[in-house]
Structure formats: structure tokens, C-alpha cells
Motif scaffolding. Structure first.
Motif, PDB file in Angstrom:
ATOM      1  N   ALA A 206       0.841  -1.198   0.000  1.00 63.83           N
ATOM      2  CA  ALA A 206       0.000   0.000   0.000  1.00 63.83           C
ATOM      3  C   ALA A 206       0.873   1.244   0.000  1.00 63.83           C
ATOM      4  O   ALA A 206       2.047   1.211   0.386  1.00 63.83           O
ATOM      5  CB  ALA A 206      -0.909   0.012   1.225  1.00 63.83           C
ATOM      6  N   PHE A 207       0.272   2.343  -0.442  1.00 63.63           N
ATOM      7  CA  PHE A 207       0.879   3.660  -0.300  1.00 63.63           C
ATOM      8  C   PHE A 207       0.289   4.324   0.938  1.00 63.63           C
ATOM      9  O   PHE A 207      -0.917   4.214   1.200  1.00 63.63           O
ATOM     10  CB  PHE A 207       0.595   4.539  -1.514  1.00 63.63           C
ATOM     11  CG  PHE A 207       1.332   4.125  -2.766  1.00 63.63           C
ATOM     12  CD1 PHE A 207       2.705   4.303  -2.859  1.00 63.63           C
ATOM     13  CD2 PHE A 207       0.651   3.575  -3.833  1.00 63.63           C
ATOM     14  CE1 PHE A 207       3.385   3.927  -4.000  1.00 63.63           C
ATOM     15  CE2 PHE A 207       1.311   3.199  -4.980  1.00 63.63           C
ATOM     16  CZ  PHE A 207       2.693   3.379  -5.076  1.00 63.63           C
ATOM     17  N   LEU A 208       1.130   5.028   1.695  1.00 66.04           N
ATOM     18  CA  LEU A 208       0.689   5.787   2.859  1.00 66.04           C
ATOM     19  C   LEU A 208       1.192   7.215   2.713  1.00 66.04           C
ATOM     20  O   LEU A 208       2.365   7.436   2.375  1.00 66.04           O
ATOM     21  CB  LEU A 208       1.241   5.198   4.159  1.00 66.04           C
ATOM     22  CG  LEU A 208       0.718   3.857   4.667  1.00 66.04           C
ATOM     23  CD1 LEU A 208       1.231   2.703   3.826  1.00 66.04           C
ATOM     24  CD2 LEU A 208       1.126   3.660   6.122  1.00 66.04           C
ATOM     25  N   ASP A 209       0.321   8.187   2.943  1.00 69.48           N
ATOM     26  CA  ASP A 209       0.718   9.595   2.946  1.00 69.48           C
ATOM     27  C   ASP A 209       0.819  10.041   4.400  1.00 69.48           C
ATOM     28  O   ASP A 209      -0.177  10.040   5.134  1.00 69.48           O
ATOM     29  CB  ASP A 209      -0.315  10.432   2.201  1.00 69.48           C
ATOM     30  CG  ASP A 209       0.152  11.867   1.976  1.00 69.48           C
ATOM     31  OD1 ASP A 209       1.034  12.334   2.732  1.00 69.48           O
ATOM     32  OD2 ASP A 209      -0.362  12.526   1.055  1.00 69.48           O
ATOM     33  N   VAL A 210       2.035  10.394   4.829  1.00 75.00           N
ATOM     34  CA  VAL A 210       2.241  10.806   6.217  1.00 75.00           C
ATOM     35  C   VAL A 210       2.612  12.282   6.312  1.00 75.00           C
ATOM     36  O   VAL A 210       3.118  12.741   7.326  1.00 75.00           O
ATOM     37  CB  VAL A 210       3.324   9.934   6.897  1.00 75.00           C
ATOM     38  CG1 VAL A 210       2.875   8.484   6.932  1.00 75.00           C
ATOM     39  CG2 VAL A 210       4.673  10.052   6.188  1.00 75.00           C
TER      40      VAL A 210
END
Length: 404
Positions: free
Chosen positions: A109-113
């Protein structure tokens, strides 16, 4: 087209990817397999541990070829229910870290932090925490790439494997990408790679130096623009959540033993029944049915048909799927079949399209679908079974993401 490297001034996009997922779950659950070459799947290897990959095993690969390469490898049958559960536990960790999670498959998955620094620390600190929590709570190794955009983050996670963390700071994208081989770019398959090599282009940097116009003349306008943009680290896509899936599908591995036409059709019927339930549970309708087959020589074919009106009816989907299978049956007889899959695409929300008036009378088939769904929900999928499926052993299904 002028392209600047990177779209953000902070490397805050994470690509988290479990390492050799299926094999890692097997090694987690059976301590005797740890540190040993493990092959998941007998007739066809669907996954391999890094110990096996280091000795030349690739997936998919015929089991006898893999065992010839690694005679001491341990072969285990796939346990897709265990993999699905492990994937869900990993995604629970992701969602506890940030609400901005975009699933790519059951194991990545991609995560935007971005914007979490005051609460949770820098992206590197957060990525380190993701890896620690997945290891502690789920017992699996995971690699995380960090970059200013999704493409570079994904390439970084691939470069950081196994069980690593690779941070590409803002402004460092070009230095990271340009020494890599051209096959690192999305869209560069074997044929495109061969064409680039024939032109003397081996690295991403050489591709970028060629320029968009020359690249387009070599590969075509669309491909040239796409690959030049990636070579310059350009990827404007954002991490998206809550987007409804454009398709749902399922597939079954059939193994390498010969299967009769009746066995293959029974497998298709089981897939259609499952997809029909999922389609109605998501309140969606489909217009396009896609059949996918893999033969003994690992070649694949795809057949599809688009309906005049959208449907959520199992019998309609089954009739189309059977027709597609009948068309492909001569090839199956000649070449054998090791995998069958079906996807329902071109989805719309239920009732979003005005359907034709059913002049033939009441929709008894739709009422039957609803009744069967109700019984299955209450008593389990096996409570109501087609006669053709009674006594047949279910083929293993690959994990799927939840329908949304």
C-alpha cells in the motif's frame, strides 16, 4: 513538456511492501522453515522465500524446475485464508498510523504521512514505526520506501528489499533513479526493454538523456511521454482513499494435472457464484465480464464481453462466462489450463442506470439471488450449493482486497 524532478518538497509518501509475503507467512507459522528455501505451491510455484530466490527460483515457475534448482527446498501447499488474514492485520497497522492509505494489493500500500510530523515524527521515524509494528504485531518482515511521490517510493521499496527502509530525500530523485536499469520503470516489459537495449539504452539516465521526442519516435508517442516523465521522477498522483473499485474478480489455481471440461466449468460456476454475492453486497452492477486463462506453458489469454445493460444477476453473468469459456475450450484441450479467473468490470452503483422494462414478467431470478444471498450470509456460503459443485474439492483462491 517541461518536467521538474519531484512534485513535493518533502518526502512524505511511503510505499510499504511485505517481503516474499506467502513464504514469509509460512516461515512465521512453522519455525522449522525459517532460514530454509521454501516453495509455496507444488505444480506451479506461486511464491518462494528469499533463500530460494537467491538460488534462482522465480515465480511463477514449474515446481519440478524449482526443485531441480534447489533440491533441498521445502514445498508447502498454499494457504490463502492465512495470507488474507495476515494482510488484514497489516492493513490495520497502516490505518492506525495514518488515515491516508491506498491499497495496491493484499500485501502492499501507499501511505501519505505528510503533516504528521508534529504528532508522529518525521516520515523516516513513521516508516521505522510501521516496520517495527508489523514485525511485532503480525510477525512479518516489510520493506518501506520513502519519497516525494508514489512512483519513486515504489522503486525505493524494491531497491530496499528485503526487510529494509530506503529514504529518497526531496531533490535526490534523479540521482537515485538514473543509475537504475530501464526495467525499473513502470511500463518497461521484456519487449520494450529489448527495443531500448537495441538502441543502446541500458539505464534510466540514458533514457532521460535521449529526450522525450527521440524516445517517442522509438517507442511511440504515449509510451515515450510516459517513460520520459518517470525517468525525470515526475508522478503527480496523490494517495487516494475511499475510491470505489472499478472491478471485482477472483481466480482459482487448477494445478498441472489434466482437468476435464466439466471440472473447469464447475470451477467457473463457483467463481461466478462468489462474485455475484460480492457484487450485490457492494450494491454494484457490471456491464463487462472478463475471463482469464493460464495454460501449461504459462501463456495467458483474456476474453471479454460487454452487455447492453448493467446487471447484478448471477445467471446473466454465468451465461456470459460460459460463452467465453466455450470459445476458449479448443485452446484448453490443446494446451491444458492451470488457472482460471473472472473479473466483473465497468461497474456502476446499483440503480444508477435506467434499465429496460422487463416485458418478460417479474424478475424471479433476481429474487432468487437475494434469497440465496440471505441464506449464505446467515448460515455460510456452503449452506446452498449448486448440484454440479457437490462433492468437488474447492480450488485454492488467491487473496483479494475487500470490495469497497
Amino acid at each position: 513538456m517541461k518536467i521538474e524532478s519531484g512534485e513535493r518538497r518533502q518526502a512524505s509518501i511511503l510505499h510499504a511492501d511485505l517481503d516474499s509475503f506467502y513464504a514469509s507467512v509460512e516461515q512465521r507459522d512453522d519455525p522449522s522453515l525459517r532460514g530454509r528455501p521454501v516453495l509455496v505451491g507444488g505444480g506451479v510455484v506461486v511464491a518462494a522465500s528469499y533463500e530460494a530466490k537467491a538460488l534462482g527460483v522465480r515465480c511463477p515457475m514449474p515446481g519440478h524446475e524449482a526443485r531441480a534448482l534447489v533440491p533441498r527446498a521445502v514445498t508447502v501447499p498454499p494457504r490463502f485464508a492465512a495470507y488474507t488474514q495476515a494482510g488484514r492485520e497489516v492493513f490495520d497497522v497502516f490505518h492506525d498510523i495514518t488515515p491516508l492509505v491506498e491499497p495496491i494489493s493484499v500485501d502492499e500500500a501507499f501511505l501519505d504521512v505528510g503533516g504528521l510530523e508534529k504528532i508522529s515524527g518525521t516520515p523516516v521515524v513513521i516508516a521505522t514505526r510501521v516496520r517495527e509494528r508489523v514485525r511485532e504485531q503480525v510477525g512479518l518482515p516489510i520493506t518501506v520506501g520513502i519519497a516525494t511521490n508514489k512512483f519513486v517510493a515504489k522503486v525505493a521499496s524494491a531497491a530496499g528489499k528485503p526487510d529494509g527502509l530506503l529514504h529518497i530525500p526531496a531533490g535526490g530523485e534523479i540521482d537515485f533513479l538514473h543509475p537504475l536499469p530501464v526495467r525499473s520503470l513502470w511500463g518497461v516489459g521484456a519487449k520494450t526493454e529489448a527495443r531500448l537495449h537495441d538502441a543502446g539504452i541500458e539505464t534510466v539516465g540514458q533514457m532521460a538523456s535521449l529526450g522525450e521526442e527521440h524516445l517517442s519516435s522509438l517507442l511511440g508517442r504515449g509510451t515515450g511521454r510516459h517513460l520520459y516523465a518517470l525517468a525525470m521522477a515526475h508522478d503527480p498522483r496523490r494517495v487516494t482513499t475511499g475510491k470505489r473499485r472499478s472491478s471485482i474478480g477472483a481466480q482459482r489455481a487448477l494445478g498441472r494435472r489434466a482437468k476435464s471440461a466439466a471440472d473447469i466449468e464447475a470451477t467457473l460456476i463457483a467463481i461466478v457464484d462468489d462474485l455475484g454475492r460480492r457484487l450485490r453486497a457492494a450494491h454494484r452492477e457490471t456491464r463487462t465480464i472478463v475471463l482469464r486463462l493460464r495454460f501449461h506453458d504459462f501463456e495467458r489469454i483474456t476474453r471479454s464481453r460487454t452487455l447492453g445493460e448493467p446487471t447484478d444477476g448471477t445467471e446473466v453473468v454465468l451465461a456470459v462466462a460460459r460463452g467465453l469459456l466455450d470459445e476458449a475450450m479448443p485452446q484448453i484441450r490443446d494446451r491444458g489450463c492451470t488457472l482460471i479467473g473472472l473479473s466483473l468490470t465497468n461497474l456502476s452503483d446499483h440503480g444508477a442506470v435506467q434499465l429496460a422494462i422487463p416485458f418478460g414478467g417479474d424478475d424471479h431470478a433476481g429474487e432468487l439471488d437475494v434469497a440465496i444471498d440471505s441464506v449464505s450470509t446467515r448460515f455460510g456460503k456452503g449452506a446452498v450449493t449448486r448440484g454440479v459443485l457437490v462433492g468437488r474439492r474447492a480450488m485454492p483462491e488467491t487473496p483479494k482486497l475487500p470490495d469497497r
